[in-house]
Motif scaffolding. Structure first.
Motif, mmCIF file in Angstrom:
data_model
loop_
_atom_site.group_PDB
_atom_site.id
_atom_site.type_symbol
_atom_site.label_atom_id
_atom_site.label_comp_id
_atom_site.label_asym_id
_atom_site.label_seq_id
_atom_site.Cartn_x
_atom_site.Cartn_y
_atom_site.Cartn_z
ATOM 1 N N LYS A 11 95.893 5.993 42.363
ATOM 2 C CA LYS A 11 95.256 7.389 42.602
ATOM 3 C C LYS A 11 94.523 7.565 43.632
ATOM 4 C CE LYS A 11 95.715 8.677 37.842
ATOM 5 N NZ LYS A 11 94.801 9.169 36.652
ATOM 6 N N CYS A 12 93.320 6.529 44.051
ATOM 7 C CA CYS A 12 92.611 6.682 44.889
ATOM 8 C C CYS A 12 93.230 6.708 46.458
ATOM 9 C CB CYS A 12 91.597 5.436 45.211
ATOM 10 S SG CYS A 12 90.382 5.342 46.337
ATOM 11 N N VAL A 13 92.732 7.962 47.067
ATOM 12 C CA VAL A 13 93.352 8.378 48.357
ATOM 13 C C VAL A 13 92.250 7.634 49.675
ATOM 14 C CG1 VAL A 13 94.663 10.026 47.597
ATOM 15 C CG2 VAL A 13 92.114 10.526 48.036
ATOM 16 N N GLY A 14 91.114 7.042 49.147
ATOM 17 C CA GLY A 14 90.213 6.679 50.078
ATOM 18 C C GLY A 14 89.377 7.626 50.949
ATOM 19 N N CYS A 15 89.148 8.605 50.201
ATOM 20 C CA CYS A 15 88.433 9.632 50.948
ATOM 21 C C CYS A 15 86.861 9.153 50.980
ATOM 22 C CB CYS A 15 88.322 11.116 49.998
ATOM 23 S SG CYS A 15 87.648 11.040 48.622
ATOM 24 N N GLY A 16 86.336 8.519 50.215
ATOM 25 C CA GLY A 16 84.942 7.964 50.396
ATOM 26 C C GLY A 16 83.854 9.010 49.717
ATOM 27 N N GLU A 17 84.410 9.997 49.162
ATOM 28 C CA GLU A 17 83.314 10.988 48.748
ATOM 29 C C GLU A 17 82.282 10.009 47.404
ATOM 30 O OE1 GLU A 17 82.836 14.270 49.305
ATOM 31 O OE2 GLU A 17 84.095 14.099 50.873
ATOM 32 N N CYS A 18 82.930 9.426 46.743
ATOM 33 C CA CYS A 18 82.223 8.725 45.622
ATOM 34 C C CYS A 18 81.010 7.905 46.388
ATOM 35 C CB CYS A 18 83.108 7.690 44.888
ATOM 36 S SG CYS A 18 84.170 6.685 45.571
ATOM 37 N N VAL A 19 81.458 7.129 47.502
ATOM 38 C CA VAL A 19 80.575 6.515 48.059
ATOM 39 C C VAL A 19 79.525 7.121 48.519
ATOM 40 C CG1 VAL A 19 80.152 4.824 50.320
ATOM 41 C CG2 VAL A 19 82.433 5.024 49.016
ATOM 42 N N ASP A 20 79.671 8.492 49.291
ATOM 43 C CA ASP A 20 78.733 9.221 49.518
ATOM 44 C C ASP A 20 77.714 10.022 48.690
ATOM 45 O OD1 ASP A 20 79.660 8.721 52.264
ATOM 46 O OD2 ASP A 20 80.919 10.626 52.175
ATOM 47 N N VAL A 21 78.434 10.311 47.524
ATOM 48 C CA VAL A 21 77.472 11.012 46.326
ATOM 49 C C VAL A 21 76.907 10.158 45.324
ATOM 50 C CG1 VAL A 21 79.357 10.950 44.549
ATOM 51 C CG2 VAL A 21 77.749 12.873 44.877
ATOM 52 N N CYS A 22 77.282 8.762 45.424
ATOM 53 C CA CYS A 22 76.524 7.939 44.323
ATOM 54 C C CYS A 22 75.151 7.713 44.843
ATOM 55 C CB CYS A 22 77.344 6.565 44.174
ATOM 56 S SG CYS A 22 76.616 5.410 43.136
ATOM 57 N N PRO A 23 74.077 8.059 43.960
ATOM 58 C CA PRO A 23 72.704 8.021 44.206
ATOM 59 C C PRO A 23 72.334 6.266 44.167
ATOM 60 C CG PRO A 23 73.026 8.670 42.003
ATOM 61 C CD PRO A 23 74.465 8.449 42.690
ATOM 62 N N VAL A 24 73.004 5.248 43.588
ATOM 63 C CA VAL A 24 72.636 4.069 43.635
ATOM 64 C C VAL A 24 73.551 3.019 44.274
ATOM 65 C CG1 VAL A 24 71.166 4.355 41.564
ATOM 66 C CG2 VAL A 24 73.531 3.984 41.167
ATOM 67 N N GLU A 25 74.486 3.484 45.292
ATOM 68 C CA GLU A 25 75.528 2.922 46.003
ATOM 69 C C GLU A 25 76.358 1.818 45.225
ATOM 70 O OE1 GLU A 25 72.955 1.361 49.051
ATOM 71 O OE2 GLU A 25 72.573 3.049 49.709
ATOM 72 N N VAL A 26 76.686 2.527 44.082
ATOM 73 C CA VAL A 26 77.877 1.538 43.332
ATOM 74 C C VAL A 26 79.105 1.208 44.159
ATOM 75 C CG1 VAL A 26 79.527 1.574 41.339
ATOM 76 C CG2 VAL A 26 77.101 2.360 41.121
ATOM 77 N N TYR A 27 79.489 1.940 44.809
ATOM 78 C CA TYR A 27 81.005 1.980 45.494
ATOM 79 C C TYR A 27 80.784 1.552 47.073
ATOM 80 C CZ TYR A 27 82.132 4.736 41.518
ATOM 81 O OH TYR A 27 82.537 5.323 40.350
ATOM 82 N N GLU A 28 81.884 0.685 47.363
ATOM 83 C CA GLU A 28 82.401 0.358 48.796
ATOM 84 C C GLU A 28 83.450 0.543 49.174
ATOM 85 O OE1 GLU A 28 81.249 -3.819 49.097
ATOM 86 O OE2 GLU A 28 78.924 -3.447 48.935
ATOM 87 N N MET A 29 84.063 0.758 50.188
ATOM 88 C CA MET A 29 85.329 0.982 50.774
ATOM 89 C C MET A 29 85.860 -0.421 51.167
ATOM 90 S SD MET A 29 85.835 4.044 50.339
ATOM 91 C CE MET A 29 87.443 4.285 50.992
ATOM 92 N N ALA A 30 87.052 -0.628 50.506
ATOM 93 C CA ALA A 30 87.665 -2.137 50.774
ATOM 94 C C ALA A 30 88.993 -1.785 50.871
ATOM 95 C CB ALA A 30 87.480 -2.976 49.538
ATOM 96 N N ASP A 31 89.831 -2.184 51.976
ATOM 97 C CA ASP A 31 91.152 -2.044 52.117
ATOM 98 C C ASP A 31 91.454 -0.461 52.142
ATOM 99 O OD1 ASP A 31 91.512 -4.571 52.809
ATOM 100 O OD2 ASP A 31 91.806 -4.935 50.663
ATOM 101 N N GLY A 32 90.671 0.304 52.496
ATOM 102 C CA GLY A 32 90.857 1.761 52.423
ATOM 103 C C GLY A 32 91.122 2.493 51.059
ATOM 104 N N LYS A 33 90.210 1.681 50.283
ATOM 105 C CA LYS A 33 90.064 2.138 48.748
ATOM 106 C C LYS A 33 88.682 2.064 48.247
ATOM 107 C CE LYS A 33 94.621 2.762 48.162
ATOM 108 N NZ LYS A 33 95.254 4.078 47.606
ATOM 109 N N SER A 34 88.174 2.963 47.417
ATOM 110 C CA SER A 34 86.927 3.022 46.833
ATOM 111 C C SER A 34 87.099 1.602 45.847
ATOM 112 C CB SER A 34 86.565 3.950 46.173
ATOM 113 O OG SER A 34 85.544 4.019 45.513
#
Length: 62
Positions: A11-34
């Motif tokens: 389902k992930c489209v790789g927009c990176g919104e979750c990376v930007d909004v997370c206050p504790v940096e849980v997410y990283e982009m990898a191969d165009g996906k969260s």
């Protein structure tokens, strides 16, 4: 309290919104996906769930 964070890569489209909004940096982009690379840091605020337009993120209490 700990949280289980999952990203449905189908389902992930790789927009990176979750990376930007997370206050504790849980997410990283990898191969165009969260990727919840630092899921152990999750506060359970679900900001990522709210901004994910493709409904690819699940945050559940362990």
């Amino acid at each position: 309290m700990s949280w289980n964070v999952t990203v449905d890569t189908e389902k992930c489209v790789g927009c990176g919104e979750c990376v930007d909004v997370c206050p504790v940096e849980v997410y990283e982009m990898a191969d165009g996906k969260s990727n919840p690379a630092h899921y152990e840091e999750c506060l359970g605020c679900e900001s990522c769930v709210e901004v994910c337009e493709s409904n690819a993120i699940t945050v559940e209490e362990n």
